[in-house]
Design a protein around this motif. Structure first.
Motif, PDB file in Angstrom:
ATOM      1  N   VAL B 160       1.113  -1.389  -0.549  1.00 48.00           N
ATOM      2  CA  VAL B 160       0.201   0.089  -0.381  1.00 48.00           C
ATOM      3  C   VAL B 160       0.966   1.467   0.188  1.00 48.00           C
ATOM      4  CG1 VAL B 160      -1.809   1.261   1.901  1.00 48.00           C
ATOM      5  CG2 VAL B 160      -1.661  -1.442   1.051  1.00 48.00           C
ATOM      6  N   VAL B 161       0.570   1.770  -1.305  1.00 48.97           N
ATOM      7  CA  VAL B 161       2.148   3.349  -1.183  1.00 48.97           C
ATOM      8  C   VAL B 161       1.152   4.837  -1.146  1.00 48.97           C
ATOM      9  CG1 VAL B 161       2.518   1.994  -2.720  1.00 48.97           C
ATOM     10  CG2 VAL B 161       1.305   4.214  -3.448  1.00 48.97           C
ATOM     11  N   ALA B 183      -2.849   4.394  -9.406  1.00 52.89           N
ATOM     12  CA  ALA B 183      -4.032   3.217  -8.984  1.00 52.89           C
ATOM     13  C   ALA B 183      -4.656   3.361 -10.225  1.00 52.89           C
ATOM     14  CB  ALA B 183      -4.976   4.037  -8.423  1.00 52.89           C
ATOM     15  N   SER B 184      -4.029   3.503 -11.208  1.00 55.95           N
ATOM     16  CA  SER B 184      -4.455   2.699 -12.808  1.00 55.95           C
ATOM     17  C   SER B 184      -2.991   1.833 -13.252  1.00 55.95           C
ATOM     18  CB  SER B 184      -4.861   3.847 -13.962  1.00 55.95           C
ATOM     19  OG  SER B 184      -3.041   4.893 -13.870  1.00 55.95           O
ATOM     20  N   ALA B 185      -1.968   1.850 -12.844  1.00 60.78           N
ATOM     21  CA  ALA B 185      -1.548   0.976 -12.835  1.00 60.78           C
ATOM     22  C   ALA B 185      -1.358  -0.663 -11.830  1.00 60.78           C
ATOM     23  CB  ALA B 185       0.319   1.191 -12.241  1.00 60.78           C
ATOM     24  N   GLY B 186      -2.318  -0.594 -10.785  1.00 63.18           N
ATOM     25  CA  GLY B 186      -2.872  -1.491 -10.219  1.00 63.18           C
ATOM     26  C   GLY B 186      -2.146  -1.521  -8.486  1.00 63.18           C
ATOM     27  N   ILE B 187      -2.059  -0.103  -7.994  1.00 64.23           N
ATOM     28  CA  ILE B 187      -0.853  -0.023  -7.336  1.00 64.23           C
ATOM     29  C   ILE B 187      -2.457   0.343  -6.223  1.00 64.23           C
ATOM     30  CG2 ILE B 187       0.768   0.339  -5.505  1.00 64.23           C
ATOM     31  CD1 ILE B 187       2.204  -0.027  -8.108  1.00 64.23           C
ATOM     32  N   VAL B 188      -2.029   0.318  -4.818  1.00 64.66           N
ATOM     33  CA  VAL B 188      -3.376   0.418  -3.801  1.00 64.66           C
ATOM     34  C   VAL B 188      -2.527   1.376  -3.183  1.00 64.66           C
ATOM     35  CG1 VAL B 188      -4.057  -0.219  -1.784  1.00 64.66           C
ATOM     36  CG2 VAL B 188      -4.187  -1.852  -3.002  1.00 64.66           C
ATOM     37  N   ILE B 189      -3.285   2.794  -3.487  1.00 61.54           N
ATOM     38  CA  ILE B 189      -3.164   4.524  -2.766  1.00 61.54           C
ATOM     39  C   ILE B 189      -3.998   4.817  -2.275  1.00 61.54           C
ATOM     40  CG2 ILE B 189      -2.611   4.916  -5.466  1.00 61.54           C
ATOM     41  CD1 ILE B 189      -0.511   7.328  -4.335  1.00 61.54           C
ATOM     42  N   PRO B 190      -4.414   4.814  -0.850  1.00 55.74           N
ATOM     43  CA  PRO B 190      -5.643   5.051  -0.114  1.00 55.74           C
ATOM     44  C   PRO B 190      -5.384   7.036  -0.129  1.00 55.74           C
ATOM     45  CG  PRO B 190      -4.372   3.275   0.963  1.00 55.74           C
ATOM     46  CD  PRO B 190      -3.678   3.713  -0.046  1.00 55.74           C
ATOM     47  N   LYS B 225     -11.108  -0.754  -3.043  1.00 55.59           N
ATOM     48  CA  LYS B 225     -11.341  -1.675  -3.135  1.00 55.59           C
ATOM     49  C   LYS B 225     -11.939  -1.904  -5.190  1.00 55.59           C
ATOM     50  CE  LYS B 225     -13.401  -5.938  -1.985  1.00 55.59           C
ATOM     51  NZ  LYS B 225     -13.208  -7.142  -1.162  1.00 55.59           N
ATOM     52  N   THR B 226     -12.746  -0.458  -5.230  1.00 54.45           N
ATOM     53  CA  THR B 226     -13.302  -1.261  -6.698  1.00 54.45           C
ATOM     54  C   THR B 226     -11.645  -0.126  -7.454  1.00 54.45           C
ATOM     55  OG1 THR B 226     -15.368   0.341  -5.673  1.00 54.45           O
ATOM     56  CG2 THR B 226     -15.094  -0.199  -8.423  1.00 54.45           C
TER      57      THR B 226
END
Lengths: 503, 503
Positions: B160-161, B183-190, B225-226
């Motif tokens: 998570v970055v 996020a569009s590269a599939g990495i979680v960034i909240p 999640k989405t």
């Protein structure tokens, strides 16, 4: 800018709060808890904006009673963004440890008096001066400006003298004895005092047990004209009012930064038209001043500050290693002072000694006693009963009340703390005694406090009473007793402080 | 202790104020503006006691809505003296310049979160840490405790970055571009952000122009999640809530002490369950960090702090000598970020460069790009339109709103400031631009701000527009224009700053 009709509210929010209907703020650039400027035909003030759903209708602005003198229900008022106080940048300079220039200090003092500073801003200033200190030049400006912004007392008869303690020692009620001695020798001594800042009772709190202390300038003049003296609350007369606002921030933090100490004492003297003042500096463990060296350093600062503002200052370094007398707390101290005036022989020696020494210096400064013979003269006045008569006059002129020690009521709840063993009292902690008296409710609860049955060096047997705690509240008394059991304010030689039964 | 019947009042005093009839307090040991503890069957809270003559009847206690969840009209409540907060002695230790022990820091953080500290107490703490600083050990404890007291986010997918700017440079809206790229590269960034402290717009203020940012933990999880990402207000999720209370004191003083800066940033990361974070440290005149040396020193502290709490931190020292992009103020910045996503070619280079560099580092840390090729990958994602699509997804998932730059509304009042002569722009003052945007109403007025038509080095002719000021209020616009004329935020080479015609 928004326009409203004033709706006078019967609530005192303490920060000039105003209350708008939240629907009136939608889409505007005004937000709850923001600082706003309210203008009316009667004047303007800075307040804090709150919102409500129903308490005031749309188009109305709820205004606390007292915010603007003479404002009428339904009158049109305007609400604007309050400008940021100008002092904020000078406060930040002080936060950075810089020295403030005269006009910067003046702006801070002026905005304090005009109530333009929030608690956050004011606290930043006080804490910054506590940490960084202030130079004498800054303190002089602070004292002068504080002394100018408020009422000024002027006197026909001179010299006008005064005595002031920097505090730090509990039970320091000497002024109730010193002032009537000096006044009955014909010297003008209009004594103003503060309420407790970090202590369990200020002189004003003690005096208020017996009479009104919240006198205005007019009333003080009348009292002093008749009696030569008075013992009133400084804040009640609007002398150097910045000080009273500053104290409201210092009190919850239990701090009293030295620059504020110096400037607030001298500012009050400037405003009160004092020519000579004696400053009592209690020294010893548990006081504000740890040792003689520090005491002399502070004394020199007071003398220099006095010189630079035109007041002759003398300082008395006094012993403050244990409470003065036996009583700590407003009513207990008022009772003890009255008893000392009524019968000096049965009063605690420490209280009599201190009251007479300070009175002696003032009689010499006032020119009615030869240098070296002031204390002797003070003693004669006290033992002759003249001081008691003068004190009663003052109490009655101020609008009191109680002139007999038997009429002073103490808290209806009390508990005694006995000695756990035979021995000698080796120390009495100022701090612990103060904290216990405060826990019991002093100074707000005037009848709360601590009455010592022993002093340092007293011989005690197991079971003898060491002291008694008074309170008007059973709950607070319980809490104070708990604190007393934890902190051992009176130490008896050889007492086991903590027993360790296992390793 | 006093007993009352609860009367629910429709007013939000902000400090849990309660209102008693003044006749009920006569002879008691309770005083107006004292801190009191209110107990009911539904729980207890600390509040401030106010008095009224008529607003509540004798025997009633007015309680603000929201003080106790579920409390009912007419229910019995008890009023007691609030204990002095335990942290007061630790705050005083810090005032004296001492180092606090872990349990002391924990107590302070806990009491801040429990709202047991008044503004006076909290300000003393903040100002003391501002002046004395804190050791790394203290900052570690502060960060850890702040990170524990509140909600915690946990994630199924790792790593998570996160990216975070310490602020100080106006117009820094890069996160609106960087987050959707990552996020569009599939990495979680909240991504959680704060609102403006000393600036004209925080990332949360900017994002709020387009969509909801006040999401709770549940909602954030759903959005992430989405979409893999989000851009929300940290305070809305109750992550490390101490920070949000501290900011309320820092904001009016315009200060951000380094110990608080370090601990609050890292505390939010702990609470948000972050594994890797990049900290953007803007350096240059007018930013928080004056030069590279200071920037490196702060970077080392962030990295050490991260290590000691288990978060891998990288720092990016970035150029902050003038605003990023051309827009300063919530709506102006939201519009500019959306335009950059829609058409990167016509966007300001400084904004695109910065957004891509930070995204590149995160793509490398996230393990989807080779070291050294992250920025290239970020660029492809941005120019392909994928970042725009991802951003729209995030805005809609968060509950928005506006996904097209043309739909962003600006303040209806504006004024242009023209160049007084031909020449080159030699400097743009961050501070002056920020102050003008704030004077115009930002960040509270979302539509207020400054739009620059030039950047450093731009060639201008006399009369060309230098910048435009927007506001929703004519009054504030006027005030901002006045400030602009006094402070010359955009300097054109050879411009006469002050003409002296007589000596």
């Amino acid at each position: 800018m928004l326009f409203f009709k004033a709706k006078l509210l019967d609530i005192d929010l303490g920060n000039n709060g105003v209350i708008a209907n939240e629907r009136d703020l939608i889409g505007t650039e005004y937000y709850p808890q923001e600082r706003v400027l309210i203008e009316s035909s009667k004047g303007s003030f800075i307040g804090v904006l709150y919102t409500t759903k129903r308490m005031v209708k749309e188009g109305e602005l709820g205004i606390s009673r007292g915010s603007i003198e003479g404002i009428e229900e339904g009158e049109e008022v305007r609400l604007r963004h309050a400008p940021r106080p100008q002092s904020l940048r000078y406060i930040k300079k002080k936060m950075e440890g810089q020295i403030l220039r005269p006009h910067e200090i003046h702006t801070i003092v002026d905005e304090i008096v005009q109530k333009k500073l929030s608690n956050i801003e004011l606290t930043s200033f006080i804490v910054s001066t506590y940490i960084h200190g202030m130079e004498m030049g800054e303190i002089v400006e602070m004292a002068k400006r504080m002394g100018e912004t408020g009422d000024k007392l002027e006197w026909d008869k001179h010299p006008v003298v005064d005595v002031h303690s920097i505090g730090g020692v509990p039970g320091n009620k000497y002024a109730l004895i010193t002032v009537p001695i000096v006044a009955s020798a014909g010297i003008v001594i209009p004594k103003t005092s503060s309420r407790a800042i970090t202590s369990a009772a200020g002189t004003a709190d003690v005096m208020e047990v017996l009479t009104r202390v919240n006198l205005n300038a007019q009333e003080i003049k009348r009292v002093v004209k008749t009696t030569n003296g008075c013992l009133v609350w400084g804040g009640g007369v609007n002398l150097a009012p910045a000080d009273d606002i500053i104290i409201n921030v210092e009190r919850p933090l239990s701090i009293d930064p030295q620059p504020q100490l110096l400037s607030s004492v001298i500012a009050k003297k400037i405003a009160a038209g004092i020519n000579y003042t004696v400053i009592d500096i209690p020294v010893g463990p548990g006081t504000k001043i740890k040792n003689d060296r520090e005491g002399y350093a502070l004394a020199r600062k007071f003398i220099e500050l006095g010189e630079r503002v035109g007041i002759a200052v003398e300082c008395a370094i006094t012993y403050g290693g244990q409470p003065i007398g036996r009583a700590v707390g407003p009513a207990l101290e008022a009772k003890e002072a009255l008893m000392a005036l009524e019968d000096p022989n049965s009063a605690p020696k420490s209280l009599i000694e201190k009251s007479l020494s300070l009175a002696g210096i003032l009689l010499e400064l006032g020119g009615v006693a030869q240098v070296g013979s002031g204390m002797e003269m003070a003693k004669k006045i006290l033992y002759s009963g003249k001081a008691l008569e003068k004190f009663k006059e003052i109490v009655i002129e101020q609008g009191g009340g109680i002139t007999n020690s038997e009429d002073v009521e103490l808290g209806k709840y009390f508990e005694v703390i006995p000695s756990p063993k035979d021995g000698y009292v080796v120390s009495i902690s100022n701090k612990a005694i103060t904290n216990i008296a405060k826990e019991a409710g002093a100074p707000m609860d005037k009848k709360a406090g601590v009455l010592l049955y022993v002093k340092r060096g007293s011989k005690v047997n197991k079971g003898d009473i060491l002291y008694r705690i008074y309170s008007s509240s059973e709950e607070r008394l319980r809490s104070a007793v708990k604190l007393a059991r934890r902190t051992y304010p009176v130490r008896v030689e050889g007492m086991v402080i903590r027993r360790v039964s296992k390793f």
